[in-house]
Scaffold this active site. Structure first.
Site, PDB file in Angstrom:
ATOM      1  N   LYS A  98       0.809  -1.232   0.000  1.00 13.52           N
ATOM      2  CA  LYS A  98       0.000   0.000   0.000  1.00 13.52           C
ATOM      3  C   LYS A  98       0.833   1.268   0.000  1.00 13.52           C
ATOM      4  O   LYS A  98       0.508   2.230  -0.685  1.00 13.52           O
ATOM      5  CB  LYS A  98      -0.993   0.011   1.156  1.00 13.52           C
ATOM      6  CG  LYS A  98      -0.413  -0.356   2.513  1.00 13.52           C
ATOM      7  CD  LYS A  98      -0.649  -1.802   2.843  1.00 13.52           C
ATOM      8  CE  LYS A  98       0.269  -2.266   3.947  1.00 13.52           C
ATOM      9  NZ  LYS A  98      -0.334  -3.181   4.876  1.00 13.52           N
ATOM     10  N   ILE A 129     -11.143  -8.050   1.338  1.00 13.68           N
ATOM     11  CA  ILE A 129     -12.356  -7.404   0.787  1.00 13.68           C
ATOM     12  C   ILE A 129     -12.054  -6.913  -0.638  1.00 13.68           C
ATOM     13  O   ILE A 129     -11.140  -6.120  -0.829  1.00 13.68           O
ATOM     14  CB  ILE A 129     -12.781  -6.176   1.632  1.00 13.68           C
ATOM     15  CG1 ILE A 129     -12.964  -6.560   3.100  1.00 13.68           C
ATOM     16  CG2 ILE A 129     -14.042  -5.542   1.074  1.00 13.68           C
ATOM     17  CD1 ILE A 129     -13.262  -5.369   4.009  1.00 13.68           C
ATOM     18  N   GLY A 180       0.637 -11.521  13.400  1.00 15.91           N
ATOM     19  CA  GLY A 180       1.052 -11.212  12.032  1.00 15.91           C
ATOM     20  C   GLY A 180       0.171 -10.169  11.365  1.00 15.91           C
ATOM     21  O   GLY A 180       0.118 -10.080  10.141  1.00 15.91           O
ATOM     22  N   LYS A 198      -4.048   3.309   2.273  1.00 18.17           N
ATOM     23  CA  LYS A 198      -5.159   2.535   1.707  1.00 18.17           C
ATOM     24  C   LYS A 198      -6.280   3.463   1.233  1.00 18.17           C
ATOM     25  O   LYS A 198      -6.880   3.246   0.184  1.00 18.17           O
ATOM     26  CB  LYS A 198      -5.681   1.543   2.750  1.00 18.17           C
ATOM     27  CG  LYS A 198      -4.665   0.449   3.057  1.00 18.17           C
ATOM     28  CD  LYS A 198      -5.009  -0.297   4.333  1.00 18.17           C
ATOM     29  CE  LYS A 198      -4.059  -1.473   4.562  1.00 18.17           C
ATOM     30  NZ  LYS A 198      -4.197  -2.060   5.899  1.00 18.17           N
ATOM     31  N   GLY A 296      -3.524 -10.323   8.039  1.00 22.61           N
ATOM     32  CA  GLY A 296      -3.194 -11.733   8.272  1.00 22.61           C
ATOM     33  C   GLY A 296      -2.788 -12.399   6.968  1.00 22.61           C
ATOM     34  O   GLY A 296      -3.252 -12.020   5.885  1.00 22.61           O
TER      35      GLY A 296
END
Ligand code: HSE
Length: 413
Positions: A98, A129, A180, A198, A296
């Site tokens: 990102k 998503i 993580g 983002k 994750g």
């Protein structure tokens, strides 16, 4: 449509790289060969044979048989060097980085056009998503009023643990690191940088503006205290870190990242732990809510796999909103109602409150609720980390009509 046989050169074998490996191995319908994996740490023990690895990026970049580079490292500058070199040599790229995309957005869009290659980065915002592809394909002709949500799993995990279980901030952060979710440098998460990168990526696809992240105000959760959580709990709210981008008029948008109070009737209230959620408000589709795991290895790996698969079909982002060019301005002239917890009256005065609706002075802390200008917050951005304050957007909407008093209303989403 025929699928191209993919020969992948992978950069990075950390949490996401290994997650992708697992996801690829468990995927029945889709096969792609990972030809080589480039990593930097020679001493680190790996869970697959060392013959899979190289330490020289040119083993991938100069291999003509590799037609897709998958970049999953955490160094944005090095990532940009790898990604741009790969694109210039005609290789398609999938990335989850990102910071790299947000900082070089326009340049990366131009490189795709110039070298006739594709760069996909669904995993970079909201992890599992599929928000970028939805913005590109589903909302290509929609009038989007706003997008808001939770885009950082680490901060959501920390705030959830503090709110639901009374776990202290530092312990909750440690948990997010162990699981993580956090960046290698977790200040990127807790100070709100990650959410801002983002947001900038989403803004590019939602409105066609490639904002310089430096121009966007962000504020994180690293100053949140037990008083703030207690205050929120007493009012029936949760605190969430919520990036926002929305229209201020037909061709202008504003955006910012701020902690926000969320009441139980709002979509984001039950988005807890490492989950992310994005709410789109549009003229025709009205309100839509996307929710899924936002951090994750496996959740992020699933988005990377989806991009790899899309790549095999020749999918590219068309940057439809950029082509349409209907939004051309960005403004920080925007009123926000905030809760400011503070100690020193002089520090409170820096914010230039335009009106105050609530004020509290207790033994341990003070707070004020009132309206400030986003431009003012932006002008204080370098000072803010040094002040003993915490800011939360109350989420109440300010409607100011010409000649009328400002009206502050509950927001519906
Ligand atoms: N550190 C990021 C987060 C990882 O917590 O959301 C996913 O981008």
């Amino acid at each position: 449509m025929t699928r191209e046989k993919l020969r992948i050169g992978l950069f990075g074998y950390g949490c996401v790289g290994q997650g992708l490996h697992d996801v690829l191995n468990s995927s029945n319908g889709f096969k792609a060969d990972i030809v080589k994996i480039c990593v930097k740490d020679r001493a680190k023990k790996r869970r697959i044979p060392m013959t899979n690895f190289t330490y020289d990026k040119n083993d991938i970049l100069n291999d003509p048989s590799i037609n897709l580079v998958v970049e999953l490292i955490d160094d944005a500058a090095e990532a940009f060097s790898i990604v741009s070199t790969a694109m210039k040599s005609g290789k398609n790229v999938v990335s989850a980085n990102k910071m790299m995309v947000a900082k070089h957005f326009k340049e990366l869009v131009e490189l795709q056009k110039k070298y006739n290659v594709s760069l996909l980065y669904e995993a970079s915002a909201g992890a599992s998503i599929p928000i970028i592809r939805n913005l590109e394909e589903y909302y290509d002709n929609e009038l989007l009023y706003s997008l808001r949500g939770i885009l950082n799993g680490t901060t959501n995990y920390i705030l959830t643990k503090m709110h639901n279980e009374g776990i202290p901030y530092s312990e909750a952060l440690k948990g997010a690191q162990e699981k993580g979710f956090a960046e290698s440098d977790p200040t990127l998460d807790v100070e709100g940088w990650d959410a801002k990168y983002k947001l900038c990526i989403i803004t590019g696809h939602a409105y066609g503006l490639f904002l310089d992240p430096e121009e966007v105000f962000h504020y994180g959760i690293n100053k949140v205290s037990e008083f703030d959580v207690k205050y929120a709990r007493e009012k029936g709210f949760k605190i969430k870190l919520v990036p926002y981008v929305g229209k201020t008029n037909d061709n202008t948008i504003t955006s910012f990242v701020l902690p926000r109070f969320i009441s139980p009737d709002k979509y984001l209230y039950n988005v807890d732990n490492e989950y992310n959620g994005v709410i789109a408000e549009a003229a025709f589709a009205d309100k839509q809510f996307f929710c899924g795991k936002g951090a994750g290895g496996h959740a992020t790996g699933s988005a990377v796999l989806s991009d790899i698969s899309a790549n095999s079909y020749g999918y590219r982002y068309e940057y439809k909103k950029y082509q349409q060019g209907t939004v051309s301005n960005y403004t920080r002239q925007h009123k926000i109602e905030i809760y400011l917890r503070y100690n020193d009256e002089k520090e409170k005065d820096l914010f230039g409150f335009e009106e105050v609706s609530e004020y509290f002075c207790g033994r341990f802390y003070k707070y004020v609720i009132g309206v400030v200008n986003l431009e003012k917050l932006y002008s204080l951005r370098k000072q803010l980390p040094l002040l003993d304050v915490f800011i939360v957007n109350t989420g109440r909407k300010i409607n100011s009509q010409k000649g009328a008093d400002k009206e502050i209303q509950e927001e519906q989403i």
